[in-house]
Enzyme design. Structure first.
Site, PDB file in Angstrom:
ATOM      1  N   HIS A   1       5.156  -8.967  48.573  1.00 12.35           N
ATOM      2  CA  HIS A   1       4.219 -10.088  48.682  1.00 12.35           C
ATOM      3  C   HIS A   1       5.064 -11.339  48.405  1.00 12.35           C
ATOM      4  O   HIS A   1       4.967 -11.944  47.346  1.00 12.35           O
ATOM      5  CB  HIS A   1       3.104  -9.904  47.636  1.00 12.35           C
ATOM      6  CG  HIS A   1       1.970 -10.866  47.749  1.00 12.35           C
ATOM      7  ND1 HIS A   1       1.843 -11.781  48.768  1.00 12.35           N
ATOM      8  CD2 HIS A   1       0.896 -11.060  46.943  1.00 12.35           C
ATOM      9  CE1 HIS A   1       0.732 -12.495  48.573  1.00 12.35           C
ATOM     10  NE2 HIS A   1       0.149 -12.072  47.472  1.00 12.35           N
TER      11      HIS A   1
ATOM     12  N   ARG B   1      -2.210  -9.251  55.797  1.00 17.13           N
ATOM     13  CA  ARG B   1      -2.222  -8.325  54.665  1.00 17.13           C
ATOM     14  C   ARG B   1      -2.694  -6.985  55.192  1.00 17.13           C
ATOM     15  O   ARG B   1      -3.621  -6.921  56.003  1.00 17.13           O
ATOM     16  CB  ARG B   1      -3.149  -8.799  53.556  1.00 17.13           C
ATOM     17  CG  ARG B   1      -3.378  -7.664  52.563  1.00 17.13           C
ATOM     18  CD  ARG B   1      -3.983  -8.045  51.276  1.00 17.13           C
ATOM     19  NE  ARG B   1      -3.197  -9.004  50.548  1.00 17.13           N
ATOM     20  CZ  ARG B   1      -3.108  -9.013  49.223  1.00 17.13           C
ATOM     21  NH1 ARG B   1      -3.708  -8.084  48.512  1.00 17.13           N
ATOM     22  NH2 ARG B   1      -2.429  -9.936  48.608  1.00 17.13           N
TER      23      ARG B   1
ATOM     24  N   ARG C   1      -8.669 -14.521  47.539  1.00 20.72           N
ATOM     25  CA  ARG C   1      -7.923 -15.686  47.042  1.00 20.72           C
ATOM     26  C   ARG C   1      -6.658 -15.947  47.836  1.00 20.72           C
ATOM     27  O   ARG C   1      -6.348 -17.092  48.163  1.00 20.72           O
ATOM     28  CB  ARG C   1      -7.625 -15.535  45.549  1.00 20.72           C
ATOM     29  CG  ARG C   1      -8.838 -15.893  44.693  1.00 20.72           C
ATOM     30  CD  ARG C   1      -8.646 -15.605  43.234  1.00 20.72           C
ATOM     31  NE  ARG C   1      -8.276 -14.216  43.023  1.00 20.72           N
ATOM     32  CZ  ARG C   1      -7.047 -13.800  42.778  1.00 20.72           C
ATOM     33  NH1 ARG C   1      -6.078 -14.656  42.676  1.00 20.72           N
ATOM     34  NH2 ARG C   1      -6.806 -12.531  42.617  1.00 20.72           N
ATOM     35  N   THR C   2      -5.942 -14.891  48.172  1.00 18.12           N
ATOM     36  CA  THR C   2      -4.714 -15.083  48.964  1.00 18.12           C
ATOM     37  C   THR C   2      -5.052 -15.669  50.336  1.00 18.12           C
ATOM     38  O   THR C   2      -4.409 -16.596  50.806  1.00 18.12           O
ATOM     39  CB  THR C   2      -3.970 -13.733  49.134  1.00 18.12           C
ATOM     40  OG1 THR C   2      -3.700 -13.224  47.842  1.00 18.12           O
ATOM     41  CG2 THR C   2      -2.685 -13.894  49.891  1.00 18.12           C
TER      42      THR C   2
ATOM     43  N   LYS D   1     -12.577   0.402  65.786  1.00 18.12           N
ATOM     44  CA  LYS D   1     -12.742   1.197  67.012  1.00 18.12           C
ATOM     45  C   LYS D   1     -11.539   2.102  67.250  1.00 18.12           C
ATOM     46  O   LYS D   1     -11.445   2.762  68.274  1.00 18.12           O
ATOM     47  CB  LYS D   1     -12.916   0.268  68.218  1.00 18.12           C
ATOM     48  CG  LYS D   1     -14.143  -0.614  68.140  1.00 18.12           C
ATOM     49  CD  LYS D   1     -14.164  -1.593  69.298  1.00 18.12           C
ATOM     50  CE  LYS D   1     -15.167  -2.715  69.063  1.00 18.12           C
ATOM     51  NZ  LYS D   1     -14.835  -3.907  69.856  1.00 18.12           N
TER      52      LYS D   1
END
Lengths: 158, 310
Positions: B137, B109, B59-60, B88
């Site tokens: 946030h 994020r 959603r973010t 990797k």
């Protein structure tokens, strides 16, 4: 306790005087080895003597370190204020104390201690840690990365 | 005044809510009103925004991407680690260094706390933190503030109830820090195990902010202007019996709102599990879906300000 007192009272402290160098007094005994690590004394090849668990009115048990032939830069020595905020320095030349100094905690602590938060990015990538001193007594640091606040019991010297 | 703010925000990363002062926060939420009136514009047509989601948050991510696309911008990036070189063994440093060559702004994020601050130090382009572990946030906080302003017509002198997990709740901590500058009275309602940490209480005390702490809230609801609900997660309890005993205390049901003020609104950062009963959804005081939509306009305001197109 000054260097002269130490020399006079041999039953209290049996560590020899130095001709030239630095004496760091009033280190809390439990933090002696942290001070040794912070100053990198394990990598120095001149004479170093130390005594620990000495009686102190102020600190309970204190430690003292004598380092021959070394004179610390102010920025360098101030780092020990993190674990020895009451430390006093005697600068010795020709067996005499020529200067006395106290340590001052810097506003930003760079790279000496590890962040105690296991989820902090500094514990996962090669990053020099950086903390802002938000309180001097008790010493309280805020990690500039994860923003966690920590006090002395959480300081881990790198 | 606003020209100074504009210059301050341009090209500056937004990692923590405290990176913006009160005036800058207010500027962003005022600007969000303009985007709400006109959410489709072409002001980002020459810009590329990278969304780097080192852990999923659908959603973010969609909110940010929709904000950019509605303003005519282009999106590059990844939404899970399986499609990135991180699997990797690439360091965060290398990923950020490389991606910052390809875009004008990075939205990221990451599960590690402080990762966005670190990225902002090594990136050529500004960073917007879309969540770094349990730390910050900031766009969520700004959209919460916007939702409060929209529903209450002011940010000043409100009674704000923060309910649920106040110990670990990232959104709660950032919101209280931001709203503490607006003469807010806080009501902290949580199980004893999940009370607000003392650091935050000291923070409020230093600012002379009034707060009350309760472990149940029905009798206090008539005082609320905003009830901000959060999830009480089972895994936060050391004793599962304690969780079973307390879990129903923090569920908001429609009948609990009978004596609430007419202006009162219920907010929730979402996702919701069961802490707001579904029968609240049709109450006009339920605002959480609109709150999520507000995120779009606030993010448009932040992105445009940082890119200097507004």
């Amino acid at each position: 306790m000054s260097i002269h007192n130490v020399n006079k009272d041999k039953t209290q402290l049996k560590v020899s005087a130095i001709k030239e160098g630095t004496v760091i007094d009033h280190i809390p005994a439990k933090n002696l080895f942290k001070v040794i690590t912070i100053l990198g004394l394990t990598k120095i090849d001149t004479l170093i003597t130390f005594g620990t668990n000495l009686e102190s009115h102020k600190l309970g048990k204190k430690a003292i370190i004598k380092i021959a032939g070394i004179f610390f830069h102010e920025d360098e020595i101030n780092k020990i204020a993190l674990v020895a905020p009451e430390a006093k320095l005697n600068i010795i030349r020709d067996y005499n104390v020529v200067e006395k100094k106290i340590v001052t905690l810097p506003e930003i602590i760079t790279g000496i201690i590890k962040c105690y938060n296991p989820q902090c990015v500094t514990n996962h990538e090669k990053i020099t840690t950086r903390f802002t001193v938000i309180n001097k007594k008790p010493v309280t640091l805020k990690c500039n990365y994860c923003e966690k606040i920590m006090q002395e019991e959480h300081f881990i010297i790198q | 005044m606003s020209i100074n703010i504009k210059n301050n925000l341009k090209n500056k990363s937004l990692v923590s809510i405290n990176d913006y002062n009160k005036e800058e926060q207010t500027y962003i939420i005022e600007l969000a009103k303009k985007f709400e009136k006109q959410e489709y514009q072409n002001i980002l047509k020459d810009y590329i925004v990278a969304t780097l989601f080192f852990e999923p948050s659908t959603r973010t991510r969609l909110s940010f991407e929709s904000a950019v696309v509605r303003l005519g911008g282009k999106i590059i990036g990844f939404s899970d680690l399986n499609t990135s070189s991180v699997t990797k063994g690439e360091t965060l440093k290398d990923t950020i260094k490389i991606v910052s060559n390809y875009c004008d702004l990075i939205v990221m994020r990451h599960p590690l706390e402080g990762s966005a601050r670190y990225a902002s130090e090594i990136s050529k382009v500004p960073i917007i933190n879309a969540g770094d572990g349990a730390n910050q946030h900031p766009t969520q906080t700004l959209l919460d503030m916007y939702s409060i302003l929209k529903t209450q017509k002011t940010l000043n002198n409100l009674n704000i109830f923060l309910v649920g997990d106040l110990k670990y709740g990232r959104t709660v901590h950032s919101l209280l820090m931001a709203m503490s500058k607006f003469n807010t009275t806080f009501y902290f309602i949580s199980p004893p195990e999940l009370r607000l940490p003392n650091d935050y209480k000291h923070y409020l005390e230093n600012l002379n902010v009034t707060y009350y702490e309760y472990s149940e809230f029905l009798e206090h609801i008539p005082k609320a202007d905003i009830i901000y609900m959060t999830r009480v997660q089972k895994e936060r309890f050391s004793d599962p019996i304690e969780y079973e005993k307390t879990k129903n205390t923090y569920i908001l049901t429609n009948d609990m709102l009978v004596n609430s003020k007419p202006n009162m609104r219920v907010l929730h950062p979402l996702p919701r599990v069961n802490e707001i009963s579904i029968d609240v959804d049709n109450n006009k005081k339920a605002y959480y879906y609109d709150q999520a939509q507000n995120g779009l306009y606030v993010r448009q305001a932040i992105i445009s300000s940082i890119l200097g197109v507004i």
